[in-house]
Design an enzyme around this catalytic site. Structure first.
Site, PDB file in Angstrom:
ATOM      1  N   GLU A  60       6.305   4.893  76.385  1.00  4.39           N
ATOM      2  CA  GLU A  60       5.864   3.531  76.645  1.00  4.39           C
ATOM      3  C   GLU A  60       4.840   3.473  77.778  1.00  4.39           C
ATOM      4  OE1 GLU A  60       8.953   3.309  73.913  1.00  4.39           O
ATOM      5  OE2 GLU A  60       8.999   4.316  75.880  1.00  4.39           O
ATOM      6  N   TYR A  88      11.104  -0.607  79.796  1.00  3.27           N
ATOM      7  CA  TYR A  88      11.175  -0.300  81.223  1.00  3.27           C
ATOM      8  C   TYR A  88      10.343   0.915  81.648  1.00  3.27           C
ATOM      9  CZ  TYR A  88      14.870  -3.699  80.668  1.00  3.27           C
ATOM     10  OH  TYR A  88      15.564  -4.837  80.326  1.00  3.27           O
ATOM     11  N   HIS A 129      19.038  -1.757  72.819  1.00  2.00           N
ATOM     12  CA  HIS A 129      18.392  -2.322  71.636  1.00  2.00           C
ATOM     13  C   HIS A 129      18.618  -3.829  71.490  1.00  2.00           C
ATOM     14  CE1 HIS A 129      18.436   1.950  70.675  1.00  2.00           C
ATOM     15  NE2 HIS A 129      17.638   1.740  69.652  1.00  2.00           N
TER      16      HIS A 129
END
Length: 336
Positions: A60, A88, A129
């Site tokens: 990410e 995050y 999730h």
């Protein structure tokens, strides 16, 4: 009008944005060949090519960082965070770079980045999730934060987000992906209300019930149930969490005199706390009771078998309405 699921409406909006502007690029984990874990990007790689619908490594931070570089070069990257709890690792990039570069450069650098985030619970998923991280980003100056709740808004709002020169956190209620609704695919951006404008989805006179995302439908159900008991609830879909359309909420509260805010995220430091404080400041002399929050509990998101006890449901919303109305508390059996 075309009847589409919320997921298909997002797909149509992304397709329209890709077709309208060659600078739009989609990036994310498994969004190309697979079409995304929720199939929101299904078919787009085959139609627009691997250079515009890009399968990325599982990083990410790398995805967001690449989007920053693309934005520097004049592109409009649209990135997918596969699940809410995966955002995050990219948090530092979002709050330290994406949110600040336009301001830091005195307007010379724009960050037209759209960050799509499937969020919230209700699908029986594993840890990381089912989270609701929207308050982190609503707190961050320089970011727009929006949440769609129905197919029509999903289609138009994702196009508006991509066209915006501001960075946008675009939250999608994953448990509503299969909800169907009518979508006008021929509509232009000029035909739609701005992203920052709230909508009234049910009118009422006794209580204002404010929410967003997956809980909009639950709030509408609560309004129907309350009507059978003689209570008239006005339901407002915020649509935007940063900025918040306080004018719309305040106008409703001045009519009803009572406010209930509900969201899946925990109560402490949540969006509901900010709305309650801001509306109290704006509407103190109109309020018949203190605003009430109906939220998720202040715990790490529970295992799938327990999530129904965590998520605000119709009964908890109606209990919040009872409390703000000064009626007997149906859940505890005591006076509110």
């Amino acid at each position: 009008m075309t009847t589409l699921t919320l997921a298909k409406a997002l797909n149509a909006g992304l397709r329209r944005a890709l077709a309208d502007d060659e600078k739009v690029v989609l990036m994310g984990e498994d969004i190309g060949t697979l079409g995304g874990v929720f199939r929101v990007t299904d078919g787009l790689k085959a139609e627009f090519g691997a250079h515009r619908v890009v399968d990325t490594p599982l990083s990410e931070a790398g995805i967001v960082g690449t989007a920053v570089g693309l934005a520097y070069r004049g592109f409009r990257p649209v990135i997918e965070i596969q699940f809410d709890g995966f955002i995050y690792p990219g948090f530092d990039q979002i709050v330290a770079q994406v949110a600040k570069l336009h301001y830091r450069s005195r307007g010379n650098v724009r960050m037209p980045i759209t960050i799509r985030v499937p969020f919230g619970g209700g699908i029986g998923a594993a840890e990381h999730h089912s989270e609701s991280p929207e308050a982190y980003f609503a707190h961050t100056a320089g970011l727009r934060v929006v949440a769609c709740s129905n197919p029509a808004d999903a289609y138009m709002m994702v196009r508006q987000a991509i066209a915006s020169d501001d960075p946008v956190l675009f939250f999608e209620p994953k448990r509503r992906y299969h909800v169907k609704g009518e979508v006008d695919e021929s509509a232009s951006l000029a035909d739609a209300p701005p992203m920052g404008v709230a909508t009234t989805v049910a009118t009422g006179r006794d209580v204002t019930l404010v929410t967003y995302g997956a809980l909009v439908q639950t709030a509408r159900d609560a309004a129907l149930a309350a009507a059978e008991d003689g209570i008239s609830i006005e339901v407002i879909d915020l649509r935007s969490l940063a900025p918040v359309d306080y004018a719309a909420v305040a106008a409703s509260v001045r009519r009803t005199g009572r406010l209930v805010i509900t969201h899946e995220a925990g109560q402490q430091g949540g969006v509901g706390a900010e709305i309650a404080a801001s509306i109290t400041e704006r509407c103190f002399e109109y309020l018949e009771a203190a605003p009430v929050r109906v939220t998720g509990h202040d715990i790490p998101y529970p295992p799938a078998k327990l999530e129904r006890h965590h998520l605000p449901d119709l009964d908890r919303m109606l209990d919040g309405v009872d409390r703000v109305m000064g009626r007997p508390n149906s859940l505890s059996g005591v006076e509110a």
